[in-house]
Design a protein around this motif. Structure first.
Motif, PDB file in Angstrom:
ATOM      1  N   LEU A 212       0.811  -1.223   0.000  1.00 36.24           N
ATOM      2  CA  LEU A 212       0.000   0.000   0.000  1.00 36.24           C
ATOM      3  C   LEU A 212       0.846   1.275   0.000  1.00 36.24           C
ATOM      4  O   LEU A 212       0.332   2.364  -0.258  1.00 36.24           O
ATOM      5  CB  LEU A 212      -0.938   0.013   1.221  1.00 36.24           C
ATOM      6  CG  LEU A 212      -2.007  -1.092   1.256  1.00 36.24           C
ATOM      7  CD1 LEU A 212      -2.815  -0.992   2.545  1.00 36.24           C
ATOM      8  CD2 LEU A 212      -2.932  -0.992   0.045  1.00 36.24           C
ATOM      9  N   GLY A 213       2.126   1.137   0.313  1.00 34.99           N
ATOM     10  CA  GLY A 213       3.008   2.294   0.330  1.00 34.99           C
ATOM     11  C   GLY A 213       2.749   3.235   1.485  1.00 34.99           C
ATOM     12  O   GLY A 213       2.868   4.455   1.349  1.00 34.99           O
ATOM     13  N   PRO A 215       3.406   4.186   5.817  1.00 32.76           N
ATOM     14  CA  PRO A 215       4.419   3.976   6.857  1.00 32.76           C
ATOM     15  C   PRO A 215       4.069   2.802   7.760  1.00 32.76           C
ATOM     16  O   PRO A 215       2.895   2.486   7.975  1.00 32.76           O
ATOM     17  CB  PRO A 215       4.390   5.301   7.649  1.00 32.76           C
ATOM     18  CG  PRO A 215       3.786   6.297   6.723  1.00 32.76           C
ATOM     19  CD  PRO A 215       2.810   5.535   5.878  1.00 32.76           C
ATOM     20  N   GLN A 216       5.093   2.155   8.295  1.00 28.82           N
ATOM     21  CA  GLN A 216       4.873   1.026   9.191  1.00 28.82           C
ATOM     22  C   GLN A 216       4.099   1.442  10.447  1.00 28.82           C
ATOM     23  O   GLN A 216       3.276   0.677  10.967  1.00 28.82           O
ATOM     24  CB  GLN A 216       6.218   0.408   9.595  1.00 28.82           C
ATOM     25  CG  GLN A 216       6.911  -0.316   8.454  1.00 28.82           C
ATOM     26  CD  GLN A 216       8.245  -0.901   8.872  1.00 28.82           C
ATOM     27  OE1 GLN A 216       8.757  -0.607   9.957  1.00 28.82           O
ATOM     28  NE2 GLN A 216       8.824  -1.736   8.015  1.00 28.82           N
ATOM     29  N   LEU A 217       4.353   2.661  10.929  1.00 28.96           N
ATOM     30  CA  LEU A 217       3.650   3.146  12.116  1.00 28.96           C
ATOM     31  C   LEU A 217       2.141   3.215  11.868  1.00 28.96           C
ATOM     32  O   LEU A 217       1.340   2.826  12.724  1.00 28.96           O
ATOM     33  CB  LEU A 217       4.178   4.526  12.524  1.00 28.96           C
ATOM     34  CG  LEU A 217       3.566   5.133  13.796  1.00 28.96           C
ATOM     35  CD1 LEU A 217       3.841   4.251  15.006  1.00 28.96           C
ATOM     36  CD2 LEU A 217       4.119   6.537  14.040  1.00 28.96           C
ATOM     37  N   ILE A 218       1.752   3.690  10.682  1.00 27.61           N
ATOM     38  CA  ILE A 218       0.329   3.768  10.328  1.00 27.61           C
ATOM     39  C   ILE A 218      -0.262   2.360  10.224  1.00 27.61           C
ATOM     40  O   ILE A 218      -1.391   2.102  10.663  1.00 27.61           O
ATOM     41  CB  ILE A 218       0.130   4.529   9.002  1.00 27.61           C
ATOM     42  CG1 ILE A 218       0.587   5.982   9.151  1.00 27.61           C
ATOM     43  CG2 ILE A 218      -1.323   4.483   8.555  1.00 27.61           C
ATOM     44  CD1 ILE A 218      -0.183   6.772  10.172  1.00 27.61           C
ATOM     45  N   GLY A 219       0.508   1.439   9.662  1.00 30.94           N
ATOM     46  CA  GLY A 219       0.055   0.053   9.591  1.00 30.94           C
ATOM     47  C   GLY A 219      -0.182  -0.534  10.971  1.00 30.94           C
ATOM     48  O   GLY A 219      -1.166  -1.238  11.206  1.00 30.94           O
ATOM     49  N   GLY A 220       0.712  -0.219  11.902  1.00 31.61           N
ATOM     50  CA  GLY A 220       0.541  -0.687  13.276  1.00 31.61           C
ATOM     51  C   GLY A 220      -0.663  -0.062  13.955  1.00 31.61           C
ATOM     52  O   GLY A 220      -1.396  -0.731  14.685  1.00 31.61           O
ATOM     53  N   LEU A 221      -0.891   1.235  13.682  1.00 30.41           N
ATOM     54  CA  LEU A 221      -2.004   1.954  14.304  1.00 30.41           C
ATOM     55  C   LEU A 221      -3.362   1.458  13.842  1.00 30.41           C
ATOM     56  O   LEU A 221      -4.281   1.273  14.656  1.00 30.41           O
ATOM     57  CB  LEU A 221      -1.893   3.461  13.995  1.00 30.41           C
ATOM     58  CG  LEU A 221      -0.836   4.271  14.744  1.00 30.41           C
ATOM     59  CD1 LEU A 221      -0.708   5.663  14.148  1.00 30.41           C
ATOM     60  CD2 LEU A 221      -1.188   4.367  16.223  1.00 30.41           C
ATOM     61  N   PHE A 222      -3.513   1.247  12.524  1.00 35.78           N
ATOM     62  CA  PHE A 222      -4.849   1.011  11.967  1.00 35.78           C
ATOM     63  C   PHE A 222      -5.066  -0.388  11.381  1.00 35.78           C
ATOM     64  O   PHE A 222      -6.175  -0.714  10.974  1.00 35.78           O
ATOM     65  CB  PHE A 222      -5.137   2.065  10.898  1.00 35.78           C
ATOM     66  CG  PHE A 222      -5.212   3.449  11.464  1.00 35.78           C
ATOM     67  CD1 PHE A 222      -6.249   3.822  12.301  1.00 35.78           C
ATOM     68  CD2 PHE A 222      -4.220   4.377  11.185  1.00 35.78           C
ATOM     69  CE1 PHE A 222      -6.317   5.088  12.834  1.00 35.78           C
ATOM     70  CE2 PHE A 222      -4.266   5.652  11.717  1.00 35.78           C
ATOM     71  CZ  PHE A 222      -5.325   6.010  12.552  1.00 35.78           C
ATOM     72  N   ILE A 223      -4.017  -1.207  11.339  1.00 36.73           N
ATOM     73  CA  ILE A 223      -4.194  -2.590  10.879  1.00 36.73           C
ATOM     74  C   ILE A 223      -3.935  -3.547  12.044  1.00 36.73           C
ATOM     75  O   ILE A 223      -4.823  -4.272  12.479  1.00 36.73           O
ATOM     76  CB  ILE A 223      -3.256  -2.910   9.691  1.00 36.73           C
ATOM     77  CG1 ILE A 223      -3.581  -2.008   8.492  1.00 36.73           C
ATOM     78  CG2 ILE A 223      -3.395  -4.379   9.301  1.00 36.73           C
ATOM     79  CD1 ILE A 223      -2.625  -2.168   7.315  1.00 36.73           C
ATOM     80  N   THR A 224      -2.722  -3.521  12.563  1.00 39.36           N
ATOM     81  CA  THR A 224      -2.365  -4.449  13.636  1.00 39.36           C
ATOM     82  C   THR A 224      -3.081  -4.115  14.946  1.00 39.36           C
ATOM     83  O   THR A 224      -3.619  -5.005  15.608  1.00 39.36           O
ATOM     84  CB  THR A 224      -0.842  -4.426  13.872  1.00 39.36           C
ATOM     85  OG1 THR A 224      -0.168  -4.521  12.613  1.00 39.36           O
ATOM     86  CG2 THR A 224      -0.416  -5.578  14.750  1.00 39.36           C
TER      87      THR A 224
END
Length: 331
Positions: A212-213, A215-224
């Motif tokens: 999706l391009g 940031p990893q932080l955003i992935g952690g916040l809203f996915i994980t």
């Protein structure tokens, strides 16, 4: 590309289910210990939270080991923000049923009210707020900004103090319990499922954010982060539905304490850097606002001790405000 994305989302969901299954099996010995030690419902919530928080802690360990600490940091912050409004809402709907010989609860149903134990704020909410303040103090000042190994040891001590005061407050005489070897073996299998599930949750998040391009932080916040609240959701629903409303709805506070202390340790040991200070400050602010509103709303008077339907809606509106601010910030 789309097929690969769907594949990793599938891995993510299966891994989250495995972690949830493991948490469910791991809860048996802690439930037995609560009865054997004579713990109050608030102290029991603190003890059972070790189970429900285990996926978050495992994910942070995996993130630190794989060198993707931003996923773990996002998971830590994101799960602590969404969990309180989500669990309180789930507990409210799960408790909308009658219980035999409980006229007081019937009145709560009529008034659309979620009643909680009077020790909740003192034992859980206020210590959690103190730990959030400690987290901000350890990670935000310019001289020692970020997560350092020493910070991890301090947070570990903070958790031990929290658990000790939760267990000792209102402790009663315990009872004899019957242990089941079958369930103990399943508990060990549950711990393994949590570890395997956490590993693949991190792997899946890594690949999804790369595709999706974002940031990893955003992935952690809203996915994980939201996915790791699934064990808490099922736990809150099942426990509240059986009439243990305080244990069902307040374990989220103890869960967040564990995420912010024990879950903090692996990220601190690898010296996690805060790459986006503004985004981090926004998240720490909303992590603190949730228990602050919890403490304000749950004020005690002669008629009630808990949350009205309006206050529960306010928690959810506060989370929507957080989403709007993040979206504006990102755009």
């Amino acid at each position: 590309m789309i097929k690969i994305l769907f594949f990793w989302f599938g891995v993510l969901l299966i891994s989250a289910w495995a972690a949830h299954w493991g948490a469910g099996k791991l809860s048996f010995p802690l439930k037995m210990l609560r009865r054997q030690w004579g713990l109050t419902s608030s102290a029991g919530a603190a003890l059972l939270a070790i189970v429900t928080a285990s996926p978050e802690v495992s994910i942070n360990i995996t993130s630190a080991v794989r060198g993707v600490s931003d996923i773990g940091l996002g998971n830590l912050l994101g799960s602590n923000i969404i969990s309180i409004p989500l669990i309180i809402t789930v507990s409210y709907f799960a408790s909308r049923k009658s219980y035999k010989n409980n006229q007081k609860h019937e009145q709560h149903l009529k008034n659309e009210f979620l009643a909680l134990n009077k020790r909740t704020v003192k034992v859980l909410a206020l210590p959690y707020l103190a730990i959030i303040v400690l987290t901000a103090f350890l990670t935000l000042p310019q001289g020692w900004r970020g997560l350092q190994p020493a910070d991890g040891y301090i947070m570990l001590i903070a958790y031990v103090i929290f658990l000790f005061q939760a267990i000792m407050t209102g402790k009663q005489e315990g009872e004899e319990v019957s242990w089941s070897w079958t369930k103990l073996i399943l508990s060990i299998a549950g711990a393994a499922a949590i570890a395997i599930g956490a590993y693949y949750i991190v792997r899946a998040t890594e690949n999804i954010v790369q595709i999706l391009g974002i940031p990893q932080l955003i992935g952690g916040l809203f996915i994980t982060g939201p996915l790791t609240t699934l064990p808490e959701i099922f736990q809150a629903w099942n426990v509240s539905k059986e009439g243990e409303i305080t244990s069902g709805s307040t374990s989220v506070i103890a869960d967040n304490v564990i995420t912010l202390t024990i879950g903090f340790v692996p990220l601190a040991l690898v010296s996690t850097v805060i790459n986006d200070l503004t985004l981090y400050i926004i998240n720490i602010l909303f992590v603190a606002l949730m228990p602050l509103f919890y403490t304000i709303f749950i004020r005690e008077d002669k008629e009630r001790y808990g949350f009205t339907k309006t206050e529960i809606i306010t928690f959810n509106l506060l989370y929507l405000l957080y989403i709007m601010i993040i979206l504006i910030f990102l755009l």
